[in-house]
Design a protein around this motif. Sequence first.
Motif, PDB file in Angstrom:
ATOM      1  N   ALA A 126       5.660  -4.020   8.495  1.00 48.27           N
ATOM      2  CA  ALA A 126       5.350  -3.121   9.624  1.00 48.27           C
ATOM      3  C   ALA A 126       5.459  -3.859  10.955  1.00 48.27           C
ATOM      4  O   ALA A 126       5.843  -3.278  11.971  1.00 48.27           O
ATOM      5  CB  ALA A 126       3.950  -2.532   9.454  1.00 48.27           C
ATOM      6  N   LYS A 127       5.162  -5.148  10.942  1.00 47.24           N
ATOM      7  CA  LYS A 127       5.219  -5.934  12.182  1.00 47.24           C
ATOM      8  C   LYS A 127       6.634  -6.340  12.557  1.00 47.24           C
ATOM      9  O   LYS A 127       6.957  -6.479  13.725  1.00 47.24           O
ATOM     10  CB  LYS A 127       4.369  -7.211  12.035  1.00 47.24           C
ATOM     11  N   GLU A 170       6.029   5.675   5.903  1.00 48.65           N
ATOM     12  CA  GLU A 170       5.588   6.196   7.202  1.00 48.65           C
ATOM     13  C   GLU A 170       4.800   5.150   7.982  1.00 48.65           C
ATOM     14  O   GLU A 170       4.973   5.009   9.197  1.00 48.65           O
ATOM     15  CB  GLU A 170       4.721   7.447   7.012  1.00 48.65           C
ATOM     16  N   ALA A 171       3.910   4.430   7.291  1.00 52.05           N
ATOM     17  CA  ALA A 171       3.095   3.402   7.963  1.00 52.05           C
ATOM     18  C   ALA A 171       3.981   2.292   8.523  1.00 52.05           C
ATOM     19  O   ALA A 171       3.772   1.823   9.642  1.00 52.05           O
ATOM     20  CB  ALA A 171       2.068   2.830   6.990  1.00 52.05           C
ATOM     21  N   ILE A 172       4.999   1.878   7.736  1.00 44.59           N
ATOM     22  CA  ILE A 172       5.904   0.826   8.224  1.00 44.59           C
ATOM     23  C   ILE A 172       6.719   1.358   9.401  1.00 44.59           C
ATOM     24  O   ILE A 172       6.869   0.679  10.419  1.00 44.59           O
ATOM     25  CB  ILE A 172       6.822   0.325   7.083  1.00 44.59           C
ATOM     26  N   ALA A 173       7.207   2.603   9.271  1.00 42.37           N
ATOM     27  CA  ALA A 173       8.022   3.193  10.337  1.00 42.37           C
ATOM     28  C   ALA A 173       7.235   3.320  11.638  1.00 42.37           C
ATOM     29  O   ALA A 173       7.788   3.190  12.734  1.00 42.37           O
ATOM     30  CB  ALA A 173       8.546   4.557   9.896  1.00 42.37           C
ATOM     31  N   SER A 174       5.922   3.550  11.523  1.00 45.84           N
ATOM     32  CA  SER A 174       5.111   3.652  12.736  1.00 45.84           C
ATOM     33  C   SER A 174       4.506   2.297  13.116  1.00 45.84           C
ATOM     34  O   SER A 174       3.636   2.226  13.983  1.00 45.84           O
ATOM     35  CB  SER A 174       4.022   4.715  12.571  1.00 45.84           C
ATOM     36  N   GLU A 185      -1.906  -2.332   9.306  1.00 42.29           N
ATOM     37  CA  GLU A 185      -3.106  -2.170   8.499  1.00 42.29           C
ATOM     38  C   GLU A 185      -2.957  -0.989   7.529  1.00 42.29           C
ATOM     39  O   GLU A 185      -3.320  -1.077   6.359  1.00 42.29           O
ATOM     40  CB  GLU A 185      -4.297  -1.940   9.426  1.00 42.29           C
ATOM     41  N   ARG A 186      -2.375   0.103   8.050  1.00 38.79           N
ATOM     42  CA  ARG A 186      -2.192   1.263   7.197  1.00 38.79           C
ATOM     43  C   ARG A 186      -1.149   0.990   6.105  1.00 38.79           C
ATOM     44  O   ARG A 186      -1.295   1.429   4.956  1.00 38.79           O
ATOM     45  CB  ARG A 186      -1.779   2.477   8.048  1.00 38.79           C
TER      46      ARG A 186
END
Lengths: 242, 242
Positions: free
Chosen positions: A123-124, A206-210, A214-215
């Motif tokens: 995600a980062k 979705e969490a990675i895309a946003s 943490e999510r």
Amino acid sequence: MDIESLNFEHVKSQDLPLPERVAAQISKLIVDRQLTSEDKLPNEFELAAMLNVGRGTIREAVKLLVARNILVIKRGKGTYIAHHPGQIDDPLGFAYYEDQFQLAKDLLEVRLQMEPWVASLAAKKATDEDIENVWATCHLVENDILSGVDHLPNDTKYHISIAKCTHNLVVPKLIPIITYSVGLFGSLNGNSLLAETISGHRTIAEAIASRNAERASQAMYNHIARNREELISIGKHMENPD
Amino acid sequence: MDIESLNFEHVKSQDLPLPERVAAQISKLIVDRQLTSEDKLPNEFELAAMLNVGRGTIREAVKLLVARNILVIKRGKGTYIAHHPGQIDDPLGFAYYEDQFQLAKDLLEVRLQMEPWVASLAAKKATDEDIENVWATCHLVENDILSGVDHLPNDTKYHISIAKCTHNLVVPKLIPIITYSVGLFGSLNGNSLLAETISGHRTIAEAIASRNAERASQAMYNHIARNREELISIGKHMENPD
């Protein structure tokens, strides 16, 4: 490749059989020169002259390196460096473990520790292209499940696509090892788990895309924990069948 | 081994070369029967008859499996199953990576995530015998350093001895992979880092011996972080030498 400049140490007086020593010399050449799958090896005559051994020995050495996926023989073209030299399926020999159920549990213990971290790093660090790739493999898995096809090969690809978002050279190589057990014991093929796979994968993507680290971590944890629960319940059933 | 009861599927009509297919059949036999390094393979004649192929093909197949460390030939005794079948040095082909410095950094990123967890699990699960083993390898490393001998082989053994405390089947197999870079760039050979290795290893061993999971995790984190700092400072020096 400039053959004259190849500076092989001549092979002598070590403990290993001769073809094995010659194989090591050829491996060293590939590493030192950073040869890639575009590069062709010199032919048997040239290698035999350079290494001061017979052509039969060169042939045996090349066979060893082909068996280890370091070289590939292209018919009518010659001997080339493999695409991912030295990397083989099941590199830790998991297929030879006696207790495959314990292996599957222990792999899930490792995944439960590793993959939430991988998802948060993904995600980062993910580029837009990485995220497109995550969605693409996510959809492949969904299509497989909805058309009743075995989704496990694409399931592994999905987890690798997330690992690639980290831009760490090692992580995408470790994922195929630790996902080895996926599909043993049919643990991913129950209907409730198939539905969870679709929704779990989407939530992670979705969490990675946003870019929510943490999510992403939490969603990955939930996904793998759910698989582990299923495996443990299968284990209980194996011990106490109705 | 009861040869009559071997139920090989006869090898036919697949895409791979014949010796490769026969090698797969022999591998499958080893897995299905859970053969171990105590077990001898049937001889060439018997295998040729069972698989309905020539002895030359059996010989080629056996060579492939020897090259992959699935079989070992004991001179005058016959062909046996290897001790850790299918497990090879450098299973991910790290030696063939172009950027060895980036590889070392990325391996340390993975270790910084994995090994503190391994140390904490070790503190929770270690038996008295496991802890004796940790201390024994800890002392081997100290002796190497104090006598000016290369301590890196025993350094890897020390980290594996901690991994074994977890009683997870997979973790001890992953440690040799992710410690691959130890010693590249001589990063562990500076004097200050040698002193840190001795005290760092002791602190970790004491924490595990006293079953303090949190302290074990923190001590391992500090130890690996210190190595990473050293590597990064070497990298800066490589970019801007005096």
